[in-house]
Design a protein around this motif. Structure first.
Motif, short mmCIF file in Angstrom:
data_model
loop_
_atom_site.label_atom_id
_atom_site.label_comp_id
_atom_site.label_asym_id
_atom_site.label_seq_id
_atom_site.Cartn_x
_atom_site.Cartn_y
_atom_site.Cartn_z
N VAL A 614 4.58 -45.90 50.28
CA VAL A 614 5.46 -46.26 49.16
C VAL A 614 6.54 -45.19 49.01
N PRO A 615 7.64 -45.54 48.36
CA PRO A 615 8.69 -44.55 48.13
C PRO A 615 8.13 -43.30 47.45
N GLY A 616 8.57 -42.17 47.94
CA GLY A 616 8.09 -40.88 47.42
C GLY A 616 7.03 -40.24 48.28
N ASN A 617 6.37 -41.03 49.15
CA ASN A 617 5.39 -40.44 50.06
C ASN A 617 6.04 -39.45 51.01
N HIS A 618 5.26 -38.47 51.45
CA HIS A 618 5.75 -37.48 52.40
C HIS A 618 5.63 -38.02 53.83
N VAL A 619 6.61 -37.72 54.65
CA VAL A 619 6.50 -38.02 56.08
C VAL A 619 5.37 -37.18 56.67
N GLY A 620 4.62 -37.75 57.59
CA GLY A 620 3.47 -37.07 58.15
C GLY A 620 3.81 -35.81 58.92
N THR A 651 -0.08 -30.50 54.77
CA THR A 651 0.67 -31.66 55.21
C THR A 651 -0.24 -32.89 55.07
N PHE A 652 0.33 -34.03 55.40
CA PHE A 652 -0.45 -35.26 55.49
C PHE A 652 -0.43 -35.74 56.93
N ALA A 653 -1.56 -36.32 57.36
CA ALA A 653 -1.66 -36.75 58.75
C ALA A 653 -0.74 -37.91 59.06
N ALA A 654 -0.42 -38.73 58.06
CA ALA A 654 0.44 -39.89 58.26
C ALA A 654 1.18 -40.18 56.97
N ALA A 655 2.14 -41.13 57.05
CA ALA A 655 3.01 -41.40 55.91
C ALA A 655 2.31 -42.12 54.77
N ARG A 660 -5.22 -35.62 53.90
CA ARG A 660 -4.50 -34.36 53.68
C ARG A 660 -5.02 -33.30 54.65
N LEU A 661 -4.07 -32.64 55.33
CA LEU A 661 -4.40 -31.54 56.24
C LEU A 661 -4.14 -30.22 55.52
N PRO A 662 -5.12 -29.33 55.48
CA PRO A 662 -4.95 -28.10 54.70
C PRO A 662 -3.91 -27.17 55.30
N ALA A 695 -4.36 -27.83 63.39
CA ALA A 695 -3.07 -27.55 64.00
C ALA A 695 -2.11 -28.72 63.88
N THR A 696 -2.59 -29.95 64.13
CA THR A 696 -1.70 -31.11 64.14
C THR A 696 -2.56 -32.37 64.17
N ALA A 697 -1.91 -33.52 64.30
CA ALA A 697 -2.64 -34.79 64.29
C ALA A 697 -1.79 -35.88 64.93
N ASP A 698 -2.42 -37.02 65.15
CA ASP A 698 -1.73 -38.24 65.56
C ASP A 698 -2.32 -39.37 64.72
N GLY A 699 -1.91 -39.44 63.46
CA GLY A 699 -2.49 -40.40 62.55
C GLY A 699 -3.69 -39.84 61.84
N ASN A 700 -4.31 -40.68 61.02
CA ASN A 700 -5.34 -40.21 60.10
C ASN A 700 -6.66 -39.85 60.75
N ASN A 701 -6.92 -40.32 61.96
CA ASN A 701 -8.24 -40.09 62.54
C ASN A 701 -8.21 -39.53 63.95
N ASN A 702 -7.08 -39.00 64.35
CA ASN A 702 -6.96 -38.23 65.59
C ASN A 702 -6.36 -36.89 65.19
#
Length: 719
Positions: A614-620, A651-655, A660-662, A695-702
């Motif tokens: 939704v509008p206002g969400n952070h880019v992953g 950060t967040f893993a996805a949009a 949430r990634l610490p 360190a990083t991610a590729d979506g919420n579960n990778n």
């Protein structure tokens, strides 16, 4: 620091202009003296990164941002250069590793099979270049033959063409310069790290120079079952065809074979017990691999006409045989560990993505004056052809007969056999791209204090994709205009304020070419618009401080049309605003620094149909705040050490912002000892305090856990 060391370093630095003049004078010596070399100039050789262009961690000039030899202080955009000395001091061997200390650049997991970065909130696996030419296949790039890495931020279509919405990463390769080179690098360390690299070059004759770079590595990693084997060889030659004509030839064969690893899943909106699973592999390591064999040939012809027009013609052929397969935490069924912590689903697939690239770039540069205005006029054209295959097979597990296998997350390694099938919904197509582009640019000096740069590029993009099962072809043609306007104001020679506006496009074929469906064939390209102001201050000839403030919009992002399956709405929009501060070079004669600070606010603006986006969400994968600083201190003439710090907020893993990634802080250390004039030993310690982090991610579960403390030793011998 020992006084002798300071005196010696200051003497060397102060002698750089004098030595450069000596090189030019020697190169221009007339061949009438039979004991002299044939006439050679640095302009003819077009050597990047040497001959005064880089001192330590500080680069002074680049031709990548403007296609002309331009000082960085006169370039109206943010550019960060990672020099060869910095790469060697930090001990990194891959492109994305070396970008860790670049402000505003964040690493993407790349699905465990490729380099991928996020620059100014824009994710890309294709915005990689070599000497200004496209290198867009999905693979991991090594640094054994690299002189330096340039990160050019903001849309760059005027110079590089399609894509590059957030920025591009350009590798400048080592050239055959005629200077004798004899270097061997041996590396070893934890997790069975074993690597050797060779760099040898010299003059074959007064008009033919040769250089050979090679590398072999066979290493494990901190992740269970994950290892890699890679090697590369890159012979290059420079041929002086005449006083005004130079030909450069290069061929590279590169092989990389490694375990594809997509990390760990999430649970209840957080990485699943990541401090306990830094090493844990989720999936089947026996069936997970990523392989590439790349053959790359390049020819560059430089010629200066009697009229003063300088021509550079580059031809690049690249054949990439790329394939990967992975068994991993499922995206299909969500992939998260259940609330009870008793189950997680695995899925499997493979992709075969061979690609062949042909590119030819031709640049013509002419310098002239009109009254009080000094012009550097660039005109050129580019022709390209890319073709390949995209073929996907989905995995079916033997024990279930389905595409999903449930395992216990406390024992997530599966050895269940998997069969792979090409489903009707999966890719099985061949594609063909034809590209023709023309561009013009003028850099105008209005007196000693004001410079203006303006340019326009036209791209004709003709893409077609044929389904190999039905033989149905979909195609799309785009004619794209990409402008760029920049202004530089220099109240004094060492201080510049600049403004810049630029536009880039990403055609509907995407960052990496996939099957062009009927819906994609009618979709307009995505558009990136960047507004940027900044300042660059050459504190000294060996230290530059920079600052940039930008506002970047991305329009026409595709959303599934709920009323027309297979078609799209183009109402998606994101915005990234940020501040970047950088420092590169010698703070004192015994202290070098590279790094800076980035504040990035990248958000969803409108249009996404998902209830979670939704509008206002952070880019992953984009933190609000990030600090990356590498320092090197010379203690004695023989001993120095480096200290690095990487800090970023969460950060967040996805949009969708559901995982949430610490945030984390990591420290690195380097110890360097000059054993003799020709031998240097070094030890690099990554994550000195053994901090557990993501360190990083590729979506919420990778999700990729960061490396624990790792110690590597390296010996650099010259002879």
């Amino acid at each position: 620091m020992h006084p002798f060391s300071r005196i010696r370093l200051l003497t060397v630095l102060s002698a750089v202009p004098f030595l450069s003049d000596m090189r030019v004078a020697e190169a221009q010596a007339v061949a009438a003296d039979p004991g002299n070399h044939t006439e050679v100039t640095l302009d003819q050789l077009s050597v990047d990164g040497v001959g005064g262009n880089a001192v330590g961690y500080r680069a002074n000039r680049s031709r990548s941002a403007t296609k002309t030899d331009t000082q960085l202080i006169d370039t109206p955009q943010a550019v960060t250069v990672v020099t060869r000395e910095q790469v060697q001091d930090q001990g990194f061997q891959g492109v994305t590793e070396a970008l860790r200390y670049v402000p505003g650049v964040f690493l993407h997991q790349g699905a465990g099979n490729r380099d991928e970065v996020v620059i100014r909130g824009q994710q890309s696996s294709a915005d990689f270049y070599v000497n200004g030419m496209r290198d867009d296949a999905m693979y991991y790039r090594d640094l054994y033959n690299v002189e330096r890495i340039e990160v050019l931020k903001g849309p760059n279509a005027m110079i590089f063409g399609r894509g590059g919405g957030g920025g591009v990463v350009n590798r400048v390769l080592k050239d055959a310069t005629g200077t004798p080179v004899r270097e061997v690098i041996l590396q070893g360390g934890q997790y069975f790290n074993k690597r050797v690299a060779v760099d040898v070059g010299d003059r074959v004759s007064d008009s033919v120079f040769f250089r050979l770079n090679g590398m072999f590595e066979d290493s494990g990693t901190y992740r269970d079952y994950v290892d890699l084997r890679r090697w590369g060889i890159n012979p290059t030659a420079t041929i002086l065809l005449g006083p005004e004509t130079t030909l450069k030839l290069s061929y590279e064969y590169f092989h990389d074979d490694r375990t594809a690893d997509r990390g760990i899943p999430s649970q209840l909106g957080r990485p699943y017990r990541y401090r306990d699973n830094i090493r844990t592999f989720f999936g089947n390591p026996d069936l997970s691999y990523s392989r590439v064999d790349a053959h790359i040939a390049t020819a560059v012809l430089d010629h200066r006409f009697d009229s003063g027009v300088e021509m550079r013609s580059q031809f690049r052929y690249a054949d990439y045989a790329k394939a990967y397969q992975v068994v991993y935490p499922s995206i299909r069924s969500g992939g998260a560990v259940n609330a009870a912590g008793t189950a997680v689903d695995l899925s499997a697939f493979n992709n075969d993505t061979p690609r062949t690239n042909f590119f030819n770039q031709n640049d013509f540069t002419y310098k002239f004056a009109t009254g009080p205005l000094a012009h550097t006029l660039l005109a050129g054209f580019e022709l390209g052809k890319q073709d390949g295959i995209t073929y996907r097979e989905d995995g079916f597990f033997a024990t279930t007969g389905t595409q999903t296998l449930t395992v216990n997350p406390l024992s997530p390694v599966s050895r269940v056999p998997v069969t792979f099938r090409n489903l009707a919904s999966a890719s099985n197509s061949r594609y063909d791209l034809g590209l023709a582009a023309v561009y013009v640019q003028d850099q105008i000096e209005i007196g000693p204090h004001v410079q203006v740069i303006g340019g326009l590029r036209y791209d004709h993009f003709d893409f077609s994709s044929t389904d190999r099962r039905t033989n149905v072809t979909n195609s799309r043609i785009d004619d794209l205009l990409s402008p760029r306007v920049g202004l530089v104001f220099k109240p004094v020679d060492t201080l510049a304020f600049y403004g810049n506006y630029s536009v880039s496009y990403l055609p509907s074929a995407g960052d990496q070419f996939t099957a062009l469906s009927e819906g994609l064939a009618i979709a307009e390209p995505e558009r990136f618009e960047n507004r940027e102001v900044g300042v660059k201050w050459d504190v000294s000839s060996t230290l530059q401080l920079t600052g940039a403030l930008y506002d970047l919009d991305r329009f026409n992002q595709r959303l599934a049309d709920p009323n027309r399956p297979g078609f799209f709405l183009l109402s998606g929009q994101t915005n990234a605003k940020g501040v970047e501060i950088g420092a590169n070079g010698y703070v004192t004669d015994w202290w070098q620094v590279a790094g800076g600070y980035a504040f990035t606010d990248a958000r969803i603006v409108s249009g996404f149909s998902s209830a979670a986006i939704v509008p206002g969400n952070h880019v992953g994968l984009v933190p609000f705040n990030a600090v990356t600083v590498w320092n090197k201190f010379a203690v004695t003439p023989s001993f120095s050490f480096g200290v690095g710090a990487i800090h970023q907020t969460h950060t967040f893993a996805a949009a969708d912002n559901t995982v949430r990634l610490p945030g984390y802080t990591r420290f690195d250390l380097g110890l360097f000892y000059q054993v003799t004039d020709l031998v240097r030993a070094q030890i690099n310690i990554e994550n000195v305090f053994d901090r557990g982090y993501i360190a990083t991610a590729d979506g919420n579960n990778n999700i990729s856990p960061g490396a624990p403390r790792i110690v590597r030793a390296q010996v650099i011998a010259k002879f």
